[in-house]
Design a protein around this motif. Structure first.
Motif, PDB file in Angstrom:
ATOM      1  N   LEU A 210       4.843  -2.476  -7.621  1.00 30.52           N
ATOM      2  CA  LEU A 210       4.419  -1.959  -8.969  1.00 30.52           C
ATOM      3  C   LEU A 210       4.426  -2.967  -9.985  1.00 30.52           C
ATOM      4  O   LEU A 210       4.405  -2.716 -11.215  1.00 30.52           O
ATOM      5  CB  LEU A 210       5.382  -0.703  -9.330  1.00 30.52           C
ATOM      6  CG  LEU A 210       5.253   0.419  -8.485  1.00 30.52           C
ATOM      7  CD1 LEU A 210       6.291   1.549  -8.726  1.00 30.52           C
ATOM      8  CD2 LEU A 210       3.870   1.147  -7.974  1.00 30.52           C
ATOM      9  N   ASP A 211       4.125  -4.267  -9.612  1.00 25.43           N
ATOM     10  CA  ASP A 211       4.237  -5.462 -10.573  1.00 25.43           C
ATOM     11  C   ASP A 211       2.926  -5.035 -11.426  1.00 25.43           C
ATOM     12  O   ASP A 211       3.059  -5.793 -12.716  1.00 25.43           O
ATOM     13  CB  ASP A 211       4.192  -6.711 -10.100  1.00 25.43           C
ATOM     14  CG  ASP A 211       2.894  -6.914  -9.070  1.00 25.43           C
ATOM     15  OD1 ASP A 211       2.327  -6.007  -8.646  1.00 25.43           O
ATOM     16  OD2 ASP A 211       2.826  -8.042  -8.589  1.00 25.43           O
ATOM     17  N   TYR A 212       1.836  -4.449 -11.086  1.00 28.70           N
ATOM     18  CA  TYR A 212       0.795  -4.445 -11.956  1.00 28.70           C
ATOM     19  C   TYR A 212       1.058  -3.414 -13.216  1.00 28.70           C
ATOM     20  O   TYR A 212       0.262  -3.390 -14.228  1.00 28.70           O
ATOM     21  CB  TYR A 212      -0.458  -4.028 -11.398  1.00 28.70           C
ATOM     22  CG  TYR A 212      -0.178  -2.785 -10.507  1.00 28.70           C
ATOM     23  CD1 TYR A 212      -0.633  -1.520 -11.139  1.00 28.70           C
ATOM     24  CD2 TYR A 212       0.032  -2.568  -9.155  1.00 28.70           C
ATOM     25  CE1 TYR A 212      -0.332  -0.183 -10.590  1.00 28.70           C
ATOM     26  CE2 TYR A 212       0.307  -1.386  -8.628  1.00 28.70           C
ATOM     27  CZ  TYR A 212      -0.031   0.029  -9.292  1.00 28.70           C
ATOM     28  OH  TYR A 212       0.053   1.010  -8.449  1.00 28.70           O
ATOM     29  N   GLN A 223      12.423  -3.027  -7.526  1.00 28.39           N
ATOM     30  CA  GLN A 223      11.658  -2.133  -6.920  1.00 28.39           C
ATOM     31  C   GLN A 223      11.388  -2.668  -5.312  1.00 28.39           C
ATOM     32  O   GLN A 223      11.362  -1.878  -4.554  1.00 28.39           O
ATOM     33  CB  GLN A 223      10.259  -2.057  -7.597  1.00 28.39           C
ATOM     34  CG  GLN A 223       8.996  -1.282  -6.898  1.00 28.39           C
ATOM     35  CD  GLN A 223       9.414   0.055  -6.922  1.00 28.39           C
ATOM     36  OE1 GLN A 223      10.010   0.628  -7.891  1.00 28.39           O
ATOM     37  NE2 GLN A 223       8.873   0.825  -5.916  1.00 28.39           N
ATOM     38  N   VAL A 224      11.289  -3.910  -5.343  1.00 30.49           N
ATOM     39  CA  VAL A 224      11.078  -4.445  -4.140  1.00 30.49           C
ATOM     40  C   VAL A 224      12.110  -4.397  -3.112  1.00 30.49           C
ATOM     41  O   VAL A 224      12.200  -3.599  -1.954  1.00 30.49           O
ATOM     42  CB  VAL A 224      10.545  -5.822  -4.048  1.00 30.49           C
ATOM     43  CG1 VAL A 224      10.587  -6.529  -2.432  1.00 30.49           C
ATOM     44  CG2 VAL A 224       9.226  -5.918  -4.633  1.00 30.49           C
ATOM     45  N   MET A 225      13.358  -4.613  -3.663  1.00 29.47           N
ATOM     46  CA  MET A 225      14.684  -4.765  -2.797  1.00 29.47           C
ATOM     47  C   MET A 225      15.221  -3.430  -2.537  1.00 29.47           C
ATOM     48  O   MET A 225      15.823  -3.113  -1.570  1.00 29.47           O
ATOM     49  CB  MET A 225      15.650  -5.529  -3.497  1.00 29.47           C
ATOM     50  CG  MET A 225      15.397  -6.931  -3.823  1.00 29.47           C
ATOM     51  SD  MET A 225      14.907  -8.048  -2.478  1.00 29.47           S
ATOM     52  CE  MET A 225      16.384  -7.862  -1.195  1.00 29.47           C
ATOM     53  N   VAL A 234       5.087  -6.559   1.776  1.00 25.66           N
ATOM     54  CA  VAL A 234       5.176  -6.118   0.428  1.00 25.66           C
ATOM     55  C   VAL A 234       3.931  -6.315  -0.461  1.00 25.66           C
ATOM     56  O   VAL A 234       3.231  -7.428  -0.462  1.00 25.66           O
ATOM     57  CB  VAL A 234       6.352  -6.842  -0.077  1.00 25.66           C
ATOM     58  CG1 VAL A 234       6.495  -6.691  -1.654  1.00 25.66           C
ATOM     59  CG2 VAL A 234       7.660  -6.725   0.642  1.00 25.66           C
ATOM     60  N   SER A 235       3.349  -5.512  -1.427  1.00 25.35           N
ATOM     61  CA  SER A 235       2.240  -5.707  -1.972  1.00 25.35           C
ATOM     62  C   SER A 235       2.750  -6.266  -3.452  1.00 25.35           C
ATOM     63  O   SER A 235       3.565  -5.511  -4.237  1.00 25.35           O
ATOM     64  CB  SER A 235       1.636  -4.255  -2.212  1.00 25.35           C
ATOM     65  OG  SER A 235       0.549  -4.436  -3.285  1.00 25.35           O
ATOM     66  N   LEU A 250      13.666 -12.797  -6.570  1.00 26.72           N
ATOM     67  CA  LEU A 250      13.237 -12.019  -5.593  1.00 26.72           C
ATOM     68  C   LEU A 250      13.524 -12.900  -3.912  1.00 26.72           C
ATOM     69  O   LEU A 250      14.038 -12.241  -2.967  1.00 26.72           O
ATOM     70  CB  LEU A 250      11.801 -11.442  -5.301  1.00 26.72           C
ATOM     71  CG  LEU A 250      11.293 -10.766  -4.205  1.00 26.72           C
ATOM     72  CD1 LEU A 250      12.117  -9.458  -3.997  1.00 26.72           C
ATOM     73  CD2 LEU A 250       9.863 -10.393  -4.544  1.00 26.72           C
ATOM     74  N   LEU A 251      13.179 -14.085  -3.974  1.00 25.86           N
ATOM     75  CA  LEU A 251      13.210 -14.859  -2.692  1.00 25.86           C
ATOM     76  C   LEU A 251      14.921 -14.954  -2.385  1.00 25.86           C
ATOM     77  O   LEU A 251      15.489 -14.959  -1.354  1.00 25.86           O
ATOM     78  CB  LEU A 251      12.689 -16.091  -2.898  1.00 25.86           C
ATOM     79  CG  LEU A 251      11.249 -16.076  -2.960  1.00 25.86           C
ATOM     80  CD1 LEU A 251      10.657 -17.542  -3.247  1.00 25.86           C
ATOM     81  CD2 LEU A 251      10.732 -15.634  -1.758  1.00 25.86           C
ATOM     82  N   ASP A 252      15.581 -15.205  -3.567  1.00 27.74           N
ATOM     83  CA  ASP A 252      17.384 -15.416  -3.529  1.00 27.74           C
ATOM     84  C   ASP A 252      17.658 -13.976  -2.984  1.00 27.74           C
ATOM     85  O   ASP A 252      18.636 -14.013  -1.983  1.00 27.74           O
ATOM     86  CB  ASP A 252      17.697 -15.564  -4.769  1.00 27.74           C
ATOM     87  CG  ASP A 252      17.655 -17.159  -5.260  1.00 27.74           C
ATOM     88  OD1 ASP A 252      17.070 -17.889  -4.416  1.00 27.74           O
ATOM     89  OD2 ASP A 252      17.752 -17.457  -6.266  1.00 27.74           O
TER      90      ASP A 252
END
Length: 269
Positions: A210-212, A223-225, A234-235, A250-252
């Motif tokens: 939902l980054d947009y 939201q992603v995690m 993942v979109s 997010l990568l961490d």
């Protein structure tokens, strides 16, 4: 694995904030709303721009689409028994934000999947080789980023093949993946047209960042995690400063869970 330093993260945040201030963002790949307008959007879907025709960068031919016999025609995730995820990006928007995302991922040892919009490739043909040279997957996200499922068959065909033609001229391949624009999944018609164009699978996703919606970097990460698991696709989107700012954390967080970000091809191999 290479870590993003505090200095790197601050630099990315500053770059993103500057682009927000300058209004250099694009709309998201939602099912509603108008596609970003550009001069290239007014051109016929199959008309090559001078930049596209003249700017094929030196380099090896890009990988072609592959069939994965154990996977459905429409793929939403990979195997659930391996600690890997695919971060997939809808490719359009300011190229400075795209480069920042790619560089951050590469410093971290992560590889992404970019589904590029054809008009974006017309305007920024150098980005095709930049993505491939970084070890990332490059695919097709239609020519003009219209609601492809709602188009008549002839127009939907032109949207898929128009972007495929751009990719072929720039890289020697139609790209490894096709994802429909402005919808999480493809209609049966669009699936059939994509297969006829050379894509054995349609790439969907099971986690939407939902980054947009521009919720802020921390909200993108949460939201992603909150939804990601082994095998997730993942979109995410190019063109949003929140996404650039969120990617290091997010990568961490993925690392802390033992999840490694790989290309979609690697995820399914």
């Amino acid at each position: 694995m290479v870590r993003v330093t505090t200095t790197d993260r601050r630099g990315v945040l500053r770059a993103g904030a500057g682009l927000v201030a300058g209004g250099a963002l694009t709309t998201g790949c939602s099912s509603t709303g108008a596609a970003p307008h550009s001069a290239a959007s007014d051109a016929a879907p199959d008309a090559p721009s001078p930049a596209s025709s003249a700017s094929r960068a030196a380099g090896p031919t890009a990988p072609a689409p592959r069939a994965f016999p154990r996977q459905p025609a429409q793929i939403a995730h990979g195997p659930r028994d391996k600690p890997r995820v695919a971060l997939t990006f809808h490719g359009q928007g300011d190229p400075a934000l795209a480069r920042a995302l790619l560089t951050t991922a590469e410093k971290h040892g992560a590889r992404l999947t970019v589904l590029a919009v054809g008009t974006w490739l017309d305007e920024h043909p150098e980005m095709a080789r930049r993505i491939l040279d970084g070890g990332h997957d490059l695919g097709n996200h239609t020519q003009r980023h219209l609601a492809v499922n709602a188009l008549p068959e002839t127009d939907a065909h032109a949207e898929i093949t128009g972007c495929a033609d751009r990719l072929r001229r720039l890289t020697g391949s139609i790209g490894t993946w096709f994802r429909p624009s402005r919808a999480p999944t493809a209609s049966p018609l669009v699936q059939r047209l994509a297969r006829a164009a050379g894509y054995p699978h349609v790439l969907s996703y099971d986690v939407d960042s939902l980054d947009y919606t521009r919720p802020g970097a921390a909200a993108v990460t949460r939201q992603v995690m909150g939804d990601v698991r082994d095998g997730s696709v993942v979109s995410l989107h190019f063109g949003y400063a929140d996404t650039v700012a969120a990617l290091p954390d997010l990568l961490d967080e993925l690392d802390r869970r033992g999840l490694h970000a790989v290309t979609t091809t690697e995820l399914l191999s």
